[in-house]
Design a protein around this motif. Structure first.
Motif, short mmCIF file in Angstrom:
data_model
loop_
_atom_site.label_atom_id
_atom_site.label_comp_id
_atom_site.label_asym_id
_atom_site.label_seq_id
_atom_site.Cartn_x
_atom_site.Cartn_y
_atom_site.Cartn_z
N ALA A 1 -10.91 16.66 -15.90
CA ALA A 1 -10.27 16.35 -14.61
C ALA A 1 -10.50 14.92 -14.15
N PRO A 2 -11.76 14.39 -14.11
CA PRO A 2 -11.96 13.00 -13.66
C PRO A 2 -11.21 11.98 -14.52
N ILE A 3 -11.24 12.25 -15.87
CA ILE A 3 -10.55 11.33 -16.77
C ILE A 3 -9.05 11.32 -16.47
N THR A 4 -8.53 12.51 -16.23
CA THR A 4 -7.11 12.62 -15.91
C THR A 4 -6.78 11.89 -14.61
N PHE A 5 -7.68 12.04 -13.61
CA PHE A 5 -7.46 11.37 -12.32
C PHE A 5 -7.44 9.86 -12.48
N ILE A 6 -8.40 9.36 -13.30
CA ILE A 6 -8.47 7.91 -13.54
C ILE A 6 -7.21 7.44 -14.27
N ASN A 7 -6.75 8.24 -15.23
CA ASN A 7 -5.52 7.89 -15.94
C ASN A 7 -4.32 7.80 -14.99
N VAL A 8 -4.27 8.76 -14.05
CA VAL A 8 -3.17 8.74 -13.06
C VAL A 8 -3.23 7.47 -12.22
N LEU A 9 -4.47 7.09 -11.79
CA LEU A 9 -4.63 5.86 -11.01
C LEU A 9 -4.20 4.63 -11.81
N LEU A 10 -4.61 4.58 -13.08
CA LEU A 10 -4.26 3.44 -13.92
C LEU A 10 -2.75 3.37 -14.16
N THR B 1 -0.50 4.60 -12.19
CA THR B 1 0.11 4.21 -10.92
C THR B 1 0.03 2.70 -10.73
N LEU B 2 -1.17 2.14 -11.02
CA LEU B 2 -1.34 0.69 -10.88
C LEU B 2 -0.41 -0.06 -11.83
N LEU B 3 -0.28 0.44 -13.05
CA LEU B 3 0.59 -0.20 -14.03
C LEU B 3 2.05 -0.18 -13.57
N PHE B 4 2.49 0.99 -13.10
CA PHE B 4 3.87 1.11 -12.63
C PHE B 4 4.13 0.24 -11.40
N CYS B 5 3.11 0.15 -10.51
CA CYS B 5 3.25 -0.71 -9.32
C CYS B 5 3.40 -2.18 -9.74
N MET B 6 2.62 -2.59 -10.73
CA MET B 6 2.72 -3.97 -11.20
C MET B 6 4.08 -4.24 -11.83
N ILE C 1 0.84 -1.21 0.00
CA ILE C 1 0.00 0.00 0.00
C ILE C 1 0.87 1.25 0.00
N TRP C 2 1.90 1.23 0.82
CA TRP C 2 2.81 2.38 0.89
C TRP C 2 3.50 2.62 -0.46
N SER C 3 3.92 1.52 -1.12
CA SER C 3 4.55 1.63 -2.43
C SER C 3 3.57 2.22 -3.44
N PHE C 4 2.31 1.80 -3.36
CA PHE C 4 1.29 2.34 -4.27
C PHE C 4 1.10 3.83 -4.06
N ILE C 5 1.01 4.25 -2.80
CA ILE C 5 0.82 5.67 -2.48
C ILE C 5 1.98 6.51 -3.00
N VAL C 6 3.20 5.99 -2.80
CA VAL C 6 4.39 6.72 -3.27
C VAL C 6 4.34 6.88 -4.79
N PHE C 7 4.02 5.79 -5.48
CA PHE C 7 3.94 5.87 -6.94
C PHE C 7 2.81 6.82 -7.38
N PHE C 8 1.70 6.75 -6.67
CA PHE C 8 0.57 7.63 -7.02
C PHE C 8 0.96 9.10 -6.89
N LEU C 9 1.57 9.44 -5.76
CA LEU C 9 1.97 10.83 -5.55
C LEU C 9 3.01 11.27 -6.57
N LEU C 10 3.94 10.37 -6.88
CA LEU C 10 4.98 10.69 -7.85
C LEU C 10 4.38 10.93 -9.23
N ILE C 11 3.50 10.04 -9.68
CA ILE C 11 2.90 10.18 -11.00
C ILE C 11 1.96 11.38 -11.05
N ALA C 12 1.20 11.56 -9.96
CA ALA C 12 0.31 12.73 -9.90
C ALA C 12 1.11 14.03 -10.02
N PHE C 13 2.25 14.06 -9.36
CA PHE C 13 3.10 15.25 -9.44
C PHE C 13 3.61 15.46 -10.85
#
Length: 350
Positions: free
Chosen positions: A46-55, A57-62, A10-22
């Motif tokens: 904006a929502p589409i962009t947010f979903i893209n960031v989540l996806l 992030t998930l891809l990079f985490c995998m 979870i921590w790794s996911f959050i770090v990646f999310f914040l990094l990609i969001a930035f």
């Protein structure tokens, strides 16, 4: 462990999310500086962009999880599994390399060190097992003899001659037992470097003659001819006490294994850098195989002479040579005797 792994994920996911969001936010801000968008379009994107960031992030985490599993987790588990087998006493274990023994992979370098350590531990364990087995055997033999003769001495029907004979046998076994314990203690101190060379300058020829004289009664009883050829005024810088162990063991063996009316030769010669001491006898000699193993602890190539020693004397000699920086070699043939040659530097500083 599972809870900790989940928290780490979870921590790794959050770090990646914040990094990609930035990163995405910075790029969007730079992009928006060059175009004009109304508020409605931005709110819609904006929502589409947010979903893209989540996806993303998930891809990079995998991708990172797969990378970590292949490059870190898998090698670590392999190393842990090998270490666990060693802890349980399996010293035949060898950890399999990740890419190869000669690769520059950091884990392979660690595995190389661990495999060497396991190999050394295996050798130490073998030596320890053999040492305990040999010590037990060497202790059991004289104790059994002493027990048997002790029982015989209790018989009231024994003659005075038999009592003296049995008492002498017990005394000999007691002496053998005492020598065994003393040699074990000396060898243990030498191998653990609890004895350090006390270097002094002295005449080696005088020491050799003194050591030979200690066995005068032995060679006289067996009518052994002694031939001495010693260069005069040969001085060396070495530990006198340690080297006396060498000469006493070599001379003792030479006299011990030489038959009555045989010959023992002792010589000392020098050159500019080294001195050479030879102890030669006309005894039973030894085979090539025995000569290769003669300096190992408890090794006795000729079992018919096992009662004459405990197989530690020459191990002591070899260890002293290692400590003093000398060399020892043996040349022998069955039935023709043996020649032990010791090579020492004349000066301690080389």
């Amino acid at each position: 462990m599972k809870i900790r792994a989940t928290i780490d994920s979870i921590w790794s996911f959050i770090v990646f999310f914040l990094l990609i969001a930035f990163v995405v936010t910075c790029n969007l801000l730079l992009f928006l500086d060059f175009i004009d968008l109304d508020e409605v379009a931005i709110r819609k994107a904006a929502p589409i962009t947010f979903i893209n960031v989540l996806l993303l992030t998930l891809l990079f985490c995998m991708i990172d999880a797969i990378r970590r599993k292949q490059r870190i987790t898998k090698p670590v588990k392999r190393i842990q599994k090998g270490i666990s087998r060693v802890i349980k006493g399996d010293f035949t274990t060898r950890i399999e390399y990740i890419k190869g023994k000669d690769s520059n992979n950091e884990f392979d370098m660690i595995i190389t060190g661990l495999n060497k350590m396991i190999e050394e531990l295996s050798g130490v364990e073998t030596l320890r097992t053999d040492f305990i087995a040999n010590v037990s055997h060497e202790l059991k033999t004289p104790l059994a003899v002493m027990q048997n003769y002790g029982t015989l001495l209790q018989s009231p029907e024994l003659s005075e001659k038999q009592r003296i004979e049995y008492g002498k046998a017990i005394q000999e076994q007691t002496k053998r037992l005492s020598n065994l314990v003393m040699n074990i203690l000396k060898l243990n101190k030498l191998e653990n470097q609890q004895i350090y060379p006390n270097v002094e300058k002295y005449y080696l020829g005088e020491q050799l003659c003194e050591c030979m004289l200690e066995f005068e009664s032995v060679w006289e009883d067996k009518k052994i001819e002694i031939d001495i050829d010693i260069d005069e005024e040969v001085q060396i810088e070495a530990d006198k006490e340690l080297l006396s162990l060498v000469w006493i063991n070599l001379l003792s063996n030479a006299l011990k294994f030489t038959n009555a009316k045989g010959k023992v030769f002792l010589s000392l010669h020098k050159d500019e850098q080294f001195v050479y001491v030879q102890v030669k006898d006309t005894g039973c000699g030894m085979s090539v195989e025995t000569g290769k193993n003669i300096f190992k602890k408890f090794y006795q190539g000729d079992t018919s002479h096992a009662t004459k020693g405990n197989g530690l004397g020459l191990a002591l000699v070899k260890r002293v040579m290692d400590i003093c920086g000398g060399e020892i070699s043996v040349s022998s043939q069955l039935g023709e005797g043996s020649i032990f040659t010791v090579k020492l530097r004349r000066h301690a500083n080389g």
